[in-house]
Design a protein around this motif. Structure first.
Motif, PDB file in Angstrom:
ATOM      1  N   TYR A  37      -5.563   2.022  -2.536  1.00  0.00           N
ATOM      2  CA  TYR A  37      -5.042   1.789  -1.188  1.00  0.00           C
ATOM      3  C   TYR A  37      -4.055   0.616  -1.189  1.00  0.00           C
ATOM      4  O   TYR A  37      -2.997   0.676  -0.563  1.00  0.00           O
ATOM      5  N   LEU A  82      -4.727   6.281   7.311  1.00  0.00           N
ATOM      6  CA  LEU A  82      -5.411   5.785   6.120  1.00  0.00           C
ATOM      7  C   LEU A  82      -5.839   6.968   5.270  1.00  0.00           C
ATOM      8  O   LEU A  82      -6.105   8.050   5.791  1.00  0.00           O
ATOM      9  N   SER A 105       1.362   3.241  -3.332  1.00  0.00           N
ATOM     10  CA  SER A 105       0.277   4.040  -3.912  1.00  0.00           C
ATOM     11  C   SER A 105       0.662   5.514  -3.897  1.00  0.00           C
ATOM     12  O   SER A 105       1.700   5.899  -3.392  1.00  0.00           O
ATOM     13  N   ARG A 157       0.818  -1.206   0.000  1.00  0.00           N
ATOM     14  CA  ARG A 157       0.000   0.000   0.000  1.00  0.00           C
ATOM     15  C   ARG A 157       0.853   1.257   0.000  1.00  0.00           C
ATOM     16  O   ARG A 157       0.404   2.316  -0.369  1.00  0.00           O
ATOM     17  N   GLU A 204      -0.474   7.799  -2.160  1.00  0.00           N
ATOM     18  CA  GLU A 204      -0.876   8.422  -0.904  1.00  0.00           C
ATOM     19  C   GLU A 204       0.187   9.405  -0.433  1.00  0.00           C
ATOM     20  O   GLU A 204       1.367   9.105  -0.404  1.00  0.00           O
TER      21      GLU A 204
END
Length: 153
Positions: free
Chosen positions: A149, A19, A7, A4, A9
């Motif tokens: 995610y 998250l 990603s 994850r 993010e």
């Protein structure tokens, strides 16, 4: 296998729990309960298998729903709505769950809340057909969010 962390993010995308902001598509507290079952927070193999298993299950269920709409099988539509409602609720996919619950009710000749009988089969089928449109859109949005995610989008 991508984690994850691969990603897109960024810290500004992350909520207080680390998250990303899932918006109103995914209930964060429910989804976190699934994540807590992961042994490795980087790989997330357990939650990943549940989420991607759900994607396969949902796609197959949508195909069955489409076929049941064609054959006007409201009882089957109610059953499929009930089935998908449960699995989407487990992951916290609130919009998908809510739409599936409506389909379950319509297929049981009830209104969207399940409280009032609706004796017109064609009306129930039309309501199911209309509910399928946002259901599939909400599912697609949740799928994109979750694949991002897990770093697979």
């Amino acid at each position: 296998m991508a984690s994850r962390h691969d990603s897109q993010e960024t810290p500004s995308d992350a909520g207080s729990t680390g998250l990303p902001d899932f918006g109103d598509n995914i209930d964060l507290l429910t989804f976190e309960q699934i994540l807590e079952m992961d042994d490795d927070e980087d790989e997330r193999e357990f939650s990943r298998s549940i989420v991607f298993g759900f994607f396969e299950q949902a796609e197959a269920t949508f195909m069955k729903m489409d076929a049941s709409l064609e054959s006007k099988d409201v009882a089957q539509l109610s059953s499929l709505g009930h089935f998908l409602k449960g699995s989407s609720a487990t992951l916290g996919l609130t919009k998908v769950k809510d739409a599936c619950e409506k389909i379950q009710h319509y297929g049981a000749f009830k209104d969207e809340t399940g409280t009032t009988e609706v004796l017109d089969k064609e009306l129930c089928l039309e309501r199911i057909k209309k509910t399928m449109v946002p259901l599939k859109q909400d599912y697609a949005e949740a799928e994109i969010i979750l694949k991002r995610y897990y770093g697979t989008s």
